[in-house]
Design an enzyme around this catalytic site. Structure first.
Site, PDB file in Angstrom:
ATOM      1  N   ASP A   1     -32.550   3.295   4.669  1.00  0.00           N
ATOM      2  CA  ASP A   1     -31.553   2.840   5.657  1.00  0.00           C
ATOM      3  C   ASP A   1     -30.142   2.768   5.074  1.00  0.00           C
ATOM      4  OD1 ASP A   1     -31.784   0.727   3.953  1.00  0.00           O
ATOM      5  OD2 ASP A   1     -32.350  -0.757   5.457  1.00  0.00           O
ATOM      6  N   GLY A   2     -29.972   3.191   3.828  1.00  0.00           N
ATOM      7  CA  GLY A   2     -28.629   3.225   3.233  1.00  0.00           C
ATOM      8  C   GLY A   2     -28.326   2.027   2.354  1.00  0.00           C
TER       9      GLY A   2
ATOM     10  N   ARG B   1      -4.065  -4.018  -1.024  1.00  0.00           N
ATOM     11  CA  ARG B   1      -2.814  -3.804  -0.283  1.00  0.00           C
ATOM     12  C   ARG B   1      -2.730  -4.699   0.964  1.00  0.00           C
ATOM     13  NH1 ARG B   1      -2.676   2.641  -0.213  1.00  0.00           N
ATOM     14  NH2 ARG B   1      -4.899   2.320  -0.488  1.00  0.00           N
ATOM     15  N   GLN B   2      -3.872  -5.271   1.399  1.00  0.00           N
ATOM     16  CA  GLN B   2      -3.830  -6.263   2.485  1.00  0.00           C
ATOM     17  C   GLN B   2      -3.749  -7.629   1.800  1.00  0.00           C
ATOM     18  OE1 GLN B   2      -3.914  -5.577   5.908  1.00  0.00           O
ATOM     19  NE2 GLN B   2      -3.890  -7.716   6.540  1.00  0.00           N
TER      20      GLN B   2
ATOM     21  N   HIS C   1      -2.389  -4.203  -7.286  1.00  0.00           N
ATOM     22  CA  HIS C   1      -1.255  -3.873  -6.412  1.00  0.00           C
ATOM     23  C   HIS C   1      -0.237  -5.008  -6.324  1.00  0.00           C
ATOM     24  CE1 HIS C   1       1.121  -2.043  -3.384  1.00  0.00           C
ATOM     25  NE2 HIS C   1       0.919  -3.059  -2.572  1.00  0.00           N
TER      26      HIS C   1
ATOM     27  N   ASP D   1      10.019   3.727  -4.398  1.00  0.00           N
ATOM     28  CA  ASP D   1      10.750   2.662  -3.685  1.00  0.00           C
ATOM     29  C   ASP D   1      11.145   1.585  -4.689  1.00  0.00           C
ATOM     30  OD1 ASP D   1       8.478   1.026  -4.125  1.00  0.00           O
ATOM     31  OD2 ASP D   1       7.552   1.831  -2.318  1.00  0.00           O
TER      32      ASP D   1
ATOM     33  N   LYS E   1      15.824   5.579   0.946  1.00  0.00           N
ATOM     34  CA  LYS E   1      15.782   6.326   2.212  1.00  0.00           C
ATOM     35  C   LYS E   1      17.046   6.049   2.996  1.00  0.00           C
ATOM     36  CE  LYS E   1      10.906   6.399   3.357  1.00  0.00           C
ATOM     37  NZ  LYS E   1       9.837   5.767   4.060  1.00  0.00           N
TER      38      LYS E   1
ATOM     39  N   ARG F   1      18.673   6.897   6.768  1.00  0.00           N
ATOM     40  CA  ARG F   1      18.422   7.511   8.075  1.00  0.00           C
ATOM     41  C   ARG F   1      19.658   8.303   8.485  1.00  0.00           C
ATOM     42  NH1 ARG F   1      14.866   8.099  11.505  1.00  0.00           N
ATOM     43  NH2 ARG F   1      13.340   6.809  10.447  1.00  0.00           N
TER      44      ARG F   1
ATOM     45  N   ASP G   1       4.003   5.786  -9.472  1.00  0.00           N
ATOM     46  CA  ASP G   1       3.650   4.716  -8.542  1.00  0.00           C
ATOM     47  C   ASP G   1       2.343   4.092  -9.022  1.00  0.00           C
ATOM     48  OD1 ASP G   1       3.911   3.103  -6.341  1.00  0.00           O
ATOM     49  OD2 ASP G   1       3.768   4.704  -4.858  1.00  0.00           O
TER      50      ASP G   1
HETATM   51  C1  R5P Z   1       2.118   0.992  -1.595  1.00  0.00           C
HETATM   52  O1  R5P Z   1       2.479  -0.133  -1.465  1.00  0.00           O
HETATM   53  C2  R5P Z   1       1.654   1.595  -2.883  1.00  0.00           C
HETATM   54  O2  R5P Z   1       2.344   1.086  -3.964  1.00  0.00           O
HETATM   55  C3  R5P Z   1       1.800   3.110  -2.826  1.00  0.00           C
HETATM   56  O3  R5P Z   1       3.194   3.425  -2.759  1.00  0.00           O
HETATM   57  C4  R5P Z   1       1.108   3.657  -1.622  1.00  0.00           C
HETATM   58  O4  R5P Z   1      -0.211   3.212  -1.594  1.00  0.00           O
HETATM   59  C5  R5P Z   1       1.137   5.179  -1.637  1.00  0.00           C
HETATM   60  O5  R5P Z   1       0.511   5.604  -0.469  1.00  0.00           O
HETATM   61  P1  R5P Z   1       0.456   7.111  -0.034  1.00  0.00           P
HETATM   62  O6  R5P Z   1      -0.012   7.922  -1.218  1.00  0.00           O
HETATM   63  O7  R5P Z   1      -0.539   7.110   1.091  1.00  0.00           O
HETATM   64  O8  R5P Z   1       1.820   7.508   0.419  1.00  0.00           O
END
Ligand code: R5P
Length: 282
Positions: A34-35, A86-87, A119, A158, A181, A183, A207
């Site tokens: 069943d997994g 990340r949450q 993270h 970022d 960024k 716009r 990153d």
């Molecule tokens: C975000 O907060 C993380 O530090 C990464 O920048 C993010 O997870 C990168 O996501 P993706 O590769 O989907 O652009």
């Protein structure tokens, strides 16, 4: 002390056991029809190092089962990658604080916890045992040095990743910056380094996580337009979901570099020595 591991972290666990000259416990894993997951560990002894990256829900359950197997030992948990990190906030009412839920679940039954470039370091407070976060920034920097690049520019995608980029850059005394960024119109966005120019430079975008690769694909396209000669992508955790590696390479990125916190063909940097050092000095 013996080293046990989940299926997702067998290579890193083997490297860690070698670095610490500790025995690896023989592990067997299978699935019921069943997994449901099943595992059986050989003799774990009275003190264990448990190595298990949580890359998905199955890996989470397997780690929980493994920690339970080790009940009665003094356990040190190595959590190289933690999904759900990340949450780390309740962004909207009704959402779980998923990082807290996972930290509480896997932190029970262990004496100490080692994470790697988690993270958000604030998450460490949710573990019910003392937790130490290790950084592979110097190790990624050391790998970049072996590429023998000409005055590379280290870029964070970022501002939040700028400190990490700075730590990577200090391995070679290189310049670093973050992308910003702007716009230009309702549909057009420009990404460029905040202070430095990428023109004529070899660029490494760094990153903590590359997940879909979307952030770096967009950035790389723009940096090539701005005259960058070569672009590399480096991260600690190569989640690389949904064809991310292929998409990154198709953009003209020279190489994708990640560590073995998630075991991939492009895991060129190992977390083993850094984790071994922390365990030795505990
Ligand atoms: C975000 O907060 C993380 O530090 C990464 O920048 C993010 O997870 C990168 O996501 P993706 O590769 O989907 O652009």
């Amino acid at each position: 002390m013996n080293v046990v591991y989940t299926e997702t972290s067998q290579i890193l666990a083997t490297r860690l056991a070698r670095a610490l000259t500790l025995p690896l416990v023989d592990m067997k894993y299978s699935r019921f029809p069943d997994g449901e997951l099943y595992l059986m560990a050989g003799e774990t002894g009275d003190e264990t190092v448990i190595v298990g990256s949580v890359v998905d829900n199955n890996a989470l359950v397997q780690l929980l089962l493994l920690i339970d197997t080790c009940e009665g030992s003094r356990n040190h948990l190595v959590l190289p990658y933690m999904a759900y990190a990340r949450q780390d906030k309740q962004f909207k009412p009704g959402e779980p604080l998923s990082a807290r839920a996972v930290a509480r679940a896997i932190g029970r039954g262990v004496e100490t916890i080692y994470t790697v470039n988690i993270h958000e370091p604030e998450i460490l407070k949710y573990f019910p045992a003392p937790a130490q976060n290790l950084s592979l920034a110097p190790d990624i920097g050391a790998y970049i040095r072996t590429l023998d690049l000409d005055n590379p520019l280290i870029l964070a995608p970022d501002e939040g990743a700028l400190a990490f980029a700075g730590q990577v850059a200090s391995a070679g005394g290189w310049e670093f910056d973050h992308l910003e960024k702007t716009r230009l119109s309702g549909t057009e966005v420009r990404m460029a380094p905040r202070q430095l120019s990428a023109a004529g430079r070899q660029v490494i975008i760094v990153d903590d996580i590359i997940s879909t690769g979307g952030t770096i694909v967009t950035a790389a396209g723009m940096l090539y337009q701005q005259g960058a000669t070569d672009i590399y992508a480096a991260c600690v955790h190569g989640v690389l979901t949904g064809g991310a590696y292929a998409r990154l390479m198709a953009t003209g990125i020279r190489d994708v570099i990640c560590s073995d916190t998630i075991e991939r063909a492009c895991s060129k940097v190992s977390a083993a020595d850094r984790i071994a050092g922390a365990i030795r000095n505990r």
